[in-house]
Scaffold this motif. Structure first.
Motif, short mmCIF file in Angstrom:
data_model
loop_
_atom_site.label_atom_id
_atom_site.label_comp_id
_atom_site.label_asym_id
_atom_site.label_seq_id
_atom_site.Cartn_x
_atom_site.Cartn_y
_atom_site.Cartn_z
N ASP A 212 0.85 -1.20 0.00
CA ASP A 212 0.00 0.00 0.00
C ASP A 212 0.89 1.24 0.00
N ILE A 213 0.35 2.36 -0.65
CA ILE A 213 1.05 3.64 -0.68
C ILE A 213 0.06 4.73 -0.29
N GLU A 214 0.49 5.60 0.60
CA GLU A 214 -0.34 6.75 1.00
C GLU A 214 0.41 8.02 0.56
N TRP A 215 -0.30 8.87 -0.27
CA TRP A 215 0.32 10.08 -0.81
C TRP A 215 -0.15 11.30 -0.02
N THR A 216 0.83 12.18 0.23
CA THR A 216 0.52 13.43 0.92
C THR A 216 1.16 14.60 0.15
N PRO A 217 0.33 15.62 -0.29
CA PRO A 217 0.89 16.78 -1.01
C PRO A 217 1.79 17.58 -0.08
N MET A 218 2.88 18.12 -0.61
CA MET A 218 3.81 18.87 0.19
C MET A 218 3.81 20.36 -0.20
N ALA A 219 3.67 20.70 -1.48
CA ALA A 219 3.68 22.12 -1.92
C ALA A 219 3.00 22.22 -3.30
N SER A 220 2.63 23.51 -3.68
CA SER A 220 1.98 23.74 -4.98
C SER A 220 3.00 24.28 -5.97
N ALA A 221 2.71 24.13 -7.24
CA ALA A 221 3.64 24.60 -8.27
C ALA A 221 3.58 26.12 -8.44
#
Length: 341
Positions: A212-221
């Motif tokens: 399993d993989i859990e993704w978390t956003p870190m910053a916007s472009a």
């Protein structure tokens, strides 16, 4: 006549003497036979004045350890002491018709004294083995006795637990499986693409697979943009691991202590013999032979006296002179006698 009487007397005396010798020989032979057939033990061994008095004949299969004589109310006593095993029958130590130094004895008393046996001691160590479900010493100690009794080979005593000797070993093992997990984070990813995440990892020598993989956003472009430019991924790896476990434990512990045993003791028997009274002792003097001799002499003397009396009292016949004539009267006879005188 006197010569005949003398010859008869000599013959009778010779017969009496022969009868006496024969009777004495018969009596002597009879004593020899009795001595040979009778069961007797006579001490005829010559001894010096300072010779050990304990030297004596063997009785049954034992020798006396002591021989003593004593006086009790004027009666001579002979005491023989034996040291024999406990199961010995005292009847085997008795002697019948015992004669010692010319004195006859008979059994009076049997004295018994039980002697204590020897005590043998030794140090014994005995190992106790037991099963346990745990290998923790604090849980095993309550299961062990602090002491134990020992009875073996005639030895007995109390043995005490030696705590330093306690050992615990696995009695058996079995395999089992369990789920193994590992979590890893990956940051600074420009997109949430599983391509960037390793598909396997290792833990404790076991290969785990990505589950399993859990993704978390870190910053916007860009500002005021809803599209994240960096991502953080938390990857979960799982796998199956195998292990072994003990099915049980074997505990050994030593108990030590001093034990002892007592060997069988011997028995001391003292056989007391009392002097036999004189009237009960067979006389060694040949009274029977003497009686026969006296009787023979009496018969000879009686016979001689009878012959002498018969001869002495026998009437004598008068002899008639050869020159006397039947026709001569009394006067002639008287003259003839006067002439003879």
């Amino acid at each position: 006549m006197k010569k005949k009487i003398s010859i008869v007397l000599v013959i009778l005396l010779v017969m009496a003497a022969a009868l006496s010798v024969k009777a004495h020989a018969a009596e002597s032979n009879q004593r020899v036979i009795d001595d040979q057939t009778g069961i007797s033990i006579t001490d005829i061994t010559p001894r010096e004045e300072n010779e050990d008095e304990t030297k004596d004949y063997k009785v049954s299969s034992y020798y006396p350890i002591e021989v003593k004589t004593a006086k009790e109310y004027g009666v001579q006593l002979l005491v023989k002491t034996f040291l024999v095993p406990e199961d010995t029958n005292p009847q085997a130590l008795l002697e019948g018709d015992l004669t010692r130094r010319g004195t006859a004895y008979e059994v009076s008393d049997i004295l018994r004294q039980d002697l204590p046996g020897n005590v043998e001691r030794r140090t014994i160590s005995q190992t106790l083995t037991m099963d346990s479900e745990t290998d923790k010493l604090d849980e095993i100690l309550p299961l062990l006795q602090s002491s134990m009794e020992y009875h073996e080979g005639g030895f007995s005593g109390i043995l005490t637990l030696d705590k330093s000797s306690i050992q615990v070993k696995e009695s058996g093992t079995s395999s089992y499986s369990y789920q193994l997990k590992e979590t890893k984070e990956f940051t600074g990813l420009d997109r949430n693409d599983p391509y960037y995440i390793p598909k396997t990892t290792e833990k404790n020598g076991v290969t785990l697979n990505l589950s399993d993989i859990e993704w978390t956003p870190m910053a916007s472009a860009a500002e005021n943009s809803d599209v994240p430019s960096l991502y953080r991924a938390t990857a979960l790896y799982t796998g199956t691991a195998w292990g072994t476990k003990a099915d049980g434990y074997t505990v050994t512990a030593d108990y030590t202590g001093e034990v002892s045993r007592t060997t069988q003791g011997n028995v001391k028997y003292s056989i007391v013999y009392a002097e036999v009274a004189l009237e009960d002792v067979p006389s060694a003097f040949p009274w029977k032979a003497v009686g026969l001799v006296v009787m023979g002499v009496a018969l000879v003397a009686g016979g001689a006296f009878g012959i002498f009396w018969v001869v002495a009292t026998r009437p004598r016949k008068k002899s008639r002179p050869a020159h006397a004539s039947p026709k001569e009267g009394p006067g002639a006879a008287g003259k003839g006698m006067e002439a003879a005188l």
